[in-house]
Design a protein around this motif. Sequence first.
Motif, PDB file in Angstrom:
ATOM      1  N   LEU A 210       9.553 -12.228  31.229  1.00  0.00           N
ATOM      2  CA  LEU A 210      10.357 -11.197  31.890  1.00  0.00           C
ATOM      3  C   LEU A 210      10.523  -9.950  31.030  1.00  0.00           C
ATOM      4  O   LEU A 210      10.866  -8.891  31.550  1.00  0.00           O
ATOM      5  N   HIS A 211      10.350 -10.100  29.715  1.00  0.00           N
ATOM      6  CA  HIS A 211      10.531  -8.990  28.776  1.00  0.00           C
ATOM      7  C   HIS A 211      11.915  -8.362  28.910  1.00  0.00           C
ATOM      8  O   HIS A 211      12.076  -7.131  28.933  1.00  0.00           O
ATOM      9  N   SER A 212      12.911  -9.214  29.003  1.00  0.00           N
ATOM     10  CA  SER A 212      14.293  -8.739  29.032  1.00  0.00           C
ATOM     11  C   SER A 212      14.604  -8.020  27.720  1.00  0.00           C
ATOM     12  O   SER A 212      14.212  -8.481  26.646  1.00  0.00           O
ATOM     13  N   PRO A 213      15.294  -6.880  27.781  1.00  0.00           N
ATOM     14  CA  PRO A 213      15.633  -6.175  26.535  1.00  0.00           C
ATOM     15  C   PRO A 213      16.412  -7.072  25.578  1.00  0.00           C
ATOM     16  O   PRO A 213      17.239  -7.887  26.003  1.00  0.00           O
ATOM     17  N   PHE A 250      20.370 -13.063  29.314  1.00  0.00           N
ATOM     18  CA  PHE A 250      21.145 -14.254  28.974  1.00  0.00           C
ATOM     19  C   PHE A 250      22.623 -13.919  28.868  1.00  0.00           C
ATOM     20  O   PHE A 250      23.471 -14.634  29.420  1.00  0.00           O
ATOM     21  N   ASP A 251      22.968 -12.856  28.155  1.00  0.00           N
ATOM     22  CA  ASP A 251      24.378 -12.546  27.917  1.00  0.00           C
ATOM     23  C   ASP A 251      25.109 -12.292  29.226  1.00  0.00           C
ATOM     24  O   ASP A 251      26.249 -12.741  29.416  1.00  0.00           O
ATOM     25  N   ILE A 252      24.457 -11.589  30.149  1.00  0.00           N
ATOM     26  CA  ILE A 252      25.097 -11.291  31.432  1.00  0.00           C
ATOM     27  C   ILE A 252      25.172 -12.544  32.308  1.00  0.00           C
ATOM     28  O   ILE A 252      26.226 -12.862  32.871  1.00  0.00           O
ATOM     29  N   ALA A 253      24.058 -13.270  32.426  1.00  0.00           N
ATOM     30  CA  ALA A 253      24.053 -14.482  33.256  1.00  0.00           C
ATOM     31  C   ALA A 253      25.041 -15.508  32.726  1.00  0.00           C
ATOM     32  O   ALA A 253      25.747 -16.174  33.499  1.00  0.00           O
ATOM     33  N   ASN A 254      25.113 -15.632  31.414  1.00  0.00           N
ATOM     34  CA  ASN A 254      26.047 -16.584  30.824  1.00  0.00           C
ATOM     35  C   ASN A 254      27.490 -16.214  31.161  1.00  0.00           C
ATOM     36  O   ASN A 254      28.313 -17.084  31.484  1.00  0.00           O
ATOM     37  N   HIS A 255      27.796 -14.915  31.119  1.00  0.00           N
ATOM     38  CA  HIS A 255      29.143 -14.478  31.487  1.00  0.00           C
ATOM     39  C   HIS A 255      29.438 -14.807  32.951  1.00  0.00           C
ATOM     40  O   HIS A 255      30.511 -15.335  33.274  1.00  0.00           O
ATOM     41  N   VAL A 298      17.390  -5.790  37.228  1.00  0.00           N
ATOM     42  CA  VAL A 298      18.359  -6.551  36.431  1.00  0.00           C
ATOM     43  C   VAL A 298      18.828  -7.780  37.204  1.00  0.00           C
ATOM     44  O   VAL A 298      19.017  -8.859  36.623  1.00  0.00           O
ATOM     45  N   TYR A 299      18.983  -7.634  38.509  1.00  0.00           N
ATOM     46  CA  TYR A 299      19.399  -8.774  39.337  1.00  0.00           C
ATOM     47  C   TYR A 299      18.390  -9.924  39.213  1.00  0.00           C
ATOM     48  O   TYR A 299      18.780 -11.078  39.038  1.00  0.00           O
ATOM     49  N   HIS A 300      17.109  -9.612  39.311  1.00  0.00           N
ATOM     50  CA  HIS A 300      16.069 -10.641  39.187  1.00  0.00           C
ATOM     51  C   HIS A 300      16.094 -11.266  37.794  1.00  0.00           C
ATOM     52  O   HIS A 300      15.998 -12.500  37.650  1.00  0.00           O
ATOM     53  N   GLU A 301      16.269 -10.447  36.784  1.00  0.00           N
ATOM     54  CA  GLU A 301      16.322 -10.918  35.396  1.00  0.00           C
ATOM     55  C   GLU A 301      17.485 -11.887  35.194  1.00  0.00           C
ATOM     56  O   GLU A 301      17.319 -12.995  34.656  1.00  0.00           O
ATOM     57  N   VAL A 302      18.658 -11.488  35.626  1.00  0.00           N
ATOM     58  CA  VAL A 302      19.855 -12.300  35.422  1.00  0.00           C
ATOM     59  C   VAL A 302      19.786 -13.597  36.234  1.00  0.00           C
ATOM     60  O   VAL A 302      20.221 -14.660  35.781  1.00  0.00           O
ATOM     61  N   LYS A 303      19.241 -13.511  37.428  1.00  0.00           N
ATOM     62  CA  LYS A 303      19.104 -14.703  38.276  1.00  0.00           C
ATOM     63  C   LYS A 303      18.334 -15.795  37.551  1.00  0.00           C
ATOM     64  O   LYS A 303      18.712 -16.979  37.597  1.00  0.00           O
ATOM     65  N   LEU A 304      17.265 -15.432  36.853  1.00  0.00           N
ATOM     66  CA  LEU A 304      16.469 -16.425  36.141  1.00  0.00           C
ATOM     67  C   LEU A 304      17.140 -16.881  34.854  1.00  0.00           C
ATOM     68  O   LEU A 304      17.023 -18.046  34.452  1.00  0.00           O
TER      69      LEU A 304
END
Length: 350
Positions: A210-213, A250-255, A298-304
């Motif tokens: 995903l190459h998340s920042p 990760f930080d956002i999804a975890n929150h 960002v929605y797709h990134e956080v979902k995964l």
Amino acid sequence: MTNTELSVEHLNTATLIGSIPLFSFEVRHDSLFEDSRALLAQIFPEWSSDELVLNQCKDGITNKLMQCTNKRVGKTVLIRAYGKRTEVIIDRNQELINMAGLTRLGMCPELYARFDNGLVYGFIPGTIAKPEEMGNEQWAPLIAKRLAEWSKVKLPGDHSPQLFPIIRRWMKDIPANYEDQRANDLFHKHFTLEMLSSEADLLESTLTALHSPVVFAHNDLLSGNVIMAEARDSVSFIDYEYAMYNYRGFDIANHFNEYAGFECDYSRYPAKPAQLAWFKTYLDHLGHDSSPAALEGVYHEVKLFQLASHFYWGIWALVQASISDIDFDYMDYARLRFDQYFQVKSQVLG
């Protein structure tokens, strides 16, 4: 606050850690009140024991925590005695770098001292969040803005994402069998080491693509670690022992996962419109693109990355079930996190 103001990258780690006074002292878990008073007498020799009010904070599930107030001077400090064998889980050296760096940036309370098995640091007054209110229109924008500021932090040391190296290290500490019979039975009913290894491989290949920042991440933004200022115009984050450079997703999804609380009520996970509003606040505070296309990305990134959050804390709980003496059902918590992991996996990966 500018990017420059959020950097102490020019300092070396030895300088940061060396700036924290070190006391040769142990706070024993079975003598928290007595030992805390004795430690405070060394750190603050001008304080008298009869001026102190001590209370144990019992909400945490990693360490022992004492809140200590000097009535005469009106000052409150916290004494944290590390949990049993938590060095297996937590890089205590990195935690010191985190706290010393964040203190210099004005993003965490003053760090007064370190001792053989813990830290003494300042207390942040305010209102502690509740799981069910973190997503409301008062708390959510303030949390998004504060996390954006964390994302700009530059500390000295390695800035590569540490998520999967830590997961792999923790997995090596999961025992083949547990001493507690109930925990052992639950483990063998729900898990195998081979299954966990296979899922870790799948996660790593899926999420790195995903190459998340990569940002400086808190990684443990549960409700108890979010404090609303008394003016109710900002929030602060506390407890920095899991902070590291990590994927933004990760930080956002975890929150978002922490909206569920320890009871794991995942019906509280925010719906898409609420997530998009949160992302816009976060990106706008950073000065980044917040167009509809960017928000969808960002929605797709956080979902995964929901998956990584469940896996991370599930593995953490499996290790804690074998080492911790805190009264918490880590094995059942691991089961709940992995139940949700597989449910989300079926939705986002098919």
